[in-house]
Motif scaffolding. Structure first.
Motif: not given
Lengths: 277, 339
Positions: A89-94, B75-78
Motif C-alpha cells: 500500500e501507499v507508504g511502503q518503502k522499497l 511494517g512499511q519500513e525498510l
C-alpha cells in the motif's frame, strides 16, 4: 541531481511509494520518491531500475519526465516479487537502484516521424518515449501509435490511450484487442497483422516496438515486409536479470548484456547477435 | 636475482601471515585447494609442486557465497543498515598462470565496462598474488593454446622453481615490491639459471576458433556435443574464470541479509523468466551458452578467451565432456552446415 549509486551499484536506495494506480486487473503503477522527498535519480526513456522488497529484486522500465519529483513503474503481476508488489500500500518503502541500460534513441530520432508499436505491458517502456515526444512535440514529426492487448480490460493507460494522446496534434492512435468482446467496437486482431493492415509508410520514420517476445518477432517481420530498413526498426529485449550492471552473466545475447548494452537495439545490431531472443 | 630457499618457505609464510591472511595450495582430506595458512592448517601438506590444485583461488576475490548487506523490514519500513565490503589484507601464494589469467578476466568483468562492483573491488584491491611459474605442464594442461604464458603468470610476484637451489623471486608490480620488502630477510642474492620449459602433451588448436564460432550458433554440432552433458554444473563451479552469480535473500522474520552466490548457466532457473519464458529451455542451449561464452562471446567483449586452459572441467566432468575435444571439433568441422 542524479543519485546514481555508483559507489555501491548493487546496494539499493530506500524509496517510498507515494501512489498506486490500478491500470488493469493485473497491472499497477507505482509512484516512488526518495524517503524524505525528491527524485531518486533521473532516468532516460527506456532505461530501467531494480526495484526490491526483501523477497527479491526485479528489473522494471521506468517512466520519468524532466521536472517530475517522482518516478513511475507500471508492473504486471507475474511472479514472486510482483505478487508482493501488488499487495503493498501507499507508504511502503522499497529498495531501488539504477538507472540501468541504454534507453531509446531520443536524440537520433529527432526530426523523424515516429511509429510506436506495443503489446500488453510493453506499452509501459514505450510510454516514456511517447510522453517525451509530446513534451518536445516540435522535435518530432507525425506520431503513430499502434497498441494491442489480449482484451479491453488488459489495455493499459486507458486515459492516455483514448483521451490524451488522440487529441495531440498530428497523432494517430490505433488500438486492437486479440478477441472480439461485446464492449469493444474497435479493431480486433493481433498487433503485427494490424501493423500490416495499417501499413504506415516507412519514409522518414523510426519504428519502436515493445511487447511480449513473440509479438516483437512478428511485428519486426511485418515492418520488414512494409519496407522498413534495419536501422528504422528499434525494439527492446528482455532476459532474466540479477545484477543489472553486466556482471552476473545471465542476460547476455552473444557478447551483449541486455541490462547494460540494451535493452534497446535496432535491427542492424540484432542481426549481429545470435538469434537467441 | 633474489632467491627463496625452499626451507625458508614456511618461515616466509609465517611472516606474511602476521599481516595478512595467506592462502596457499594444500591438500585437505580428499580435496586440494587454496587454504589459509594458519595454526589449524600448517601441518597439512603444502602443494607447491602440484600444477593445479583442485579448487582455484577464485573464491578469495569472489567467494562462493558473499553477504552483501543487511535488510530490516518493519511494517512499511525498510532499511539497509550495513554493507559488507571486505577489504582485509590477503596474499595468495603459488598461483599458476592459468588461474592468474582467470583472475584477470574476473577483474575485467567486475571492474570495467561501466560499473565497478564494490564488493569485488574491496577484496581485489587488497589482494597480493604470488605466481608460481610452470615449466612442466600436466596431462590436462593447455593454457598455452589459450594464449596464456605458463612461465609468466600475471601476478604481483613470480616464483620460479629451480629445484634444490630454491625459487627465483621476482617482484612484478608495486604490490609485489611491497611484499618483497616485507620478506627481505628470507631472500638471498644469488644468480641461478631459469628452469627449462617442457612442452604441452595435450594438443589443442584454438587459432581462429572464436572467429569461426560467430557463424556456428545454429550448427548441428551443438546437439551432438551436448548429448553426454547432464547439466550438473560441476564444470562451472570448478572453473577459475566462471563468474556468474545469483542474488538471493535470507530472512528470519523481519530481518536478514541479501547475498550473492555462484550460479551456473547449466541450470534452467538461471535464465528462467518470471513470465514463464526461458530463452535456454533445454540442455543443448545451456551447453552452447557455456562454451560460446568461454570461447567466443568473452573474446568478442574483452579480447581474449575466457577459458584459460587449466583443465579442471575435464577432470571433474562425470560425463567425459572435454573442452579440448570441443575446441578441436569446432576447428575441424565444416561451419557452413546449418540445421
Amino acid at each position: 541531481m542524479s543519485n546514481c549509486n555508483c559507489e555501491q551499484p548493487l546496494v539499493p536506495h530506500i524509496v517510498e511509494v507515494i501512489d498506486i494506480v490500478e491500470e488493469t486487473p493485473d497491472v499497477k503503477s507505482f509512484y516512488v520518491k526518495s524517503v524524505g522527498g525528491g527524485l531518486p535519480y533521473q532516468v532516460m526513456p527506456g532505461q530501467c531500475s531494480m526495484l526490491s522488497l526483501p523477497v527479491g529484486e526485479g528489473m522494471f522500465s521506468c517512466t520519468w519526465q524532466e521536472g517530475q519529483e517522482y518516478q513511475q513503474y507500471a508492473i504486471k503481476r507475474v511472479g514472486l516479487l510482483t505478487e508482493e508488489l501488488h499487495r503493498i500500500e501507499v507508504g511502503q518503502k522499497l529498495g531501488l537502484r539504477g538507472p540501468y541500460g541504454n534507453g531509446f534513441p531520443i536524440e537520433t530520432s529527432r526530426g523523424k516521424d515516429m511509429l510506436f508499436i506495443a503489446g500488453g505491458i510493453g506499452l509501459a517502456p514505450l510510454r516514456s518515449f511517447i510522453k517525451h515526444c509530446f513534451k518536445n512535440r516540435s522535435d518530432y514529426g507525425k506520431i503513430t501509435i499502434i497498441y494491442g492487448s489480449r482484451s479491453y480490460n488488459d489495455l493499459c493507460f486507458k486515459k492516455e490511450l483514448f483521451e490524451e494522446w488522440p487529441s495531440q496534434p498530428d497523432t494517430e492512435v490505433h488500438i486492437t484487442i486479440d478477441n472480439p468482446e461485446e464492449i469493444w467496437k474497435g479493431h480486433v486482431g493481433f498487433v503485427p497483422a494490424y501493423v500490416e493492415e495499417l501499413a504506415p509508410d516507412p519514409a522518414g520514420k523510426v519504428s519502436v516496438t515493445c511487447g511480449p517476445p513473440i509479438m516483437i518477432k512478428f511485428a519486426l517481420q511485418s515492418l520488414q515486409k512494409l519496407g522498413y530498413q534495419d536501422e528504422q526498426i528499434v525494439t527492446t529485449l528482455e532476459m532474466r536479470m540479477k545484477c543489472g550492471i553486466g556482471k552476473c552473466g545471465r542476460c547476455n545475447i552473444g557478447s551483449q548484456y541486455i541490462c547494460l548494452d540494451g535493452p534497446v537495439f535496432d535491427l542492424t545490431q540484432l542481426k549481429q547477435l545470435p538469434q537467441e531472443w | 636475482m633474489k632467491i627463496l630457499a625452499k626451507d625458508k618457505v614456511q618461515a616466509l609464510l609465517d611472516k606474511i601471515a602476521q599481516q595478512a591472511t595467506v592462502y596457499v595450495p594444500m591438500a585437505i582430506e580428499q580435496g586440494s585447494g587454496f587454504y589459509p595458512w594458519n595454526e589449524d592448517n600448517k601441518e597439512k601438506p603444502l602443494l607447491l609442486d602440484a600444477l593445479n590444485v583442485y579448487n582455484s583461488p577464485k573464491y578469495v576475490v569472489f567467494p562462493q557465497t558473499e553477504r552483501m548487506y543487511d535488510l530490516k523490514q518493519q511494517g512499511q519500513e525498510l532499511s539497509i543498515d550495513k554493507t559488507y565490503e571486505d577489504s582485509s589484507e590477503r596474499v595468495i601464494f603459488g598461483v599458476r598462470a592459468c588461474d592468474a589469467r582467470a583472475m584477470r578476466s574476473l577483474d575485467d568483468v567486475f571492474l570495467t565496462r561501466g560499473f565497478e562492483d564494490s564488493f569485488y573491488k574491496a577484496r581485489r584491491d587488497n589482494v597480493t598474488v604470488i605466481g608460481n611459474a610452470c615449466y612442466n605442464p600436466g596431462v590436462n594442461c593447455f593454457c598455452g593454446a589459450m594464449g596464456v604464458a605458463m612461465t609468466e603468470p600475471e601476478t604481483d610476484v613470480i616464483i620460479r622453481d629451480t629445484g634444490n637451489d630454491g625459487y627465483i623471486w621476482e617482484a612484478k608490480t608495486e604490490k609485489g615490491e611491497k611484499l618483497t620488502a616485507l620478506v627481505a630477510e628470507f631472500l638471498v642474492d644469488k644468480e641461478l639459471k631459469y628452469p627449462e620449459a617442457k612442452s604441452f602433451t595435450t594438443q589443442v588448436d584454438y587459432e581462429g576458433v572464436a572467429e569461426k564460432l560467430k557463424s556456428m550458433f545454429d550448427h548441428p554440432l551443438w546437439q551432438k556435443m551436448a548429448e553426454p552433458c547432464v547439466n550438473c554444473g560441476a564444470c562451472t563451479y570448478i572453473c577459475p574464470s566462471c563468474h556468474c552469480f545469483d542474488i538471493q535473500v535470507k530472512m528470519w522474520g523481519d530481518s536478514g541479509y541479501r547475498f550473492r552466490c555462484w550460479d551456473s548457466c547449466m541450470y534452467a532457473e538461471y535464465s528462467a523468466e518470471a513470465g514463464g519464458g526461458n530463452p535456454r529451455p533445454t540442455g543443448v542451449e545451456r551447453f552452447r551458452q557455456r562454451f560460446l561464452h568461454k570461447l567466443e562471446f568473452f573474446n568478442e567483449r574483452y579480447g581474449y578467451s575466457l577459458c584459460t586452459g587449466c583443465g579442471r572441467c575435464t577432470i571433474v566432468c562425470p560425463a567425459g565432456v572435454r573442452i579440448t575435444d570441443i575446441i578441436n571439433e569446432i576447428k575441424e568441422v565444416d561451419s557452413s552446415v546449418e540445421l
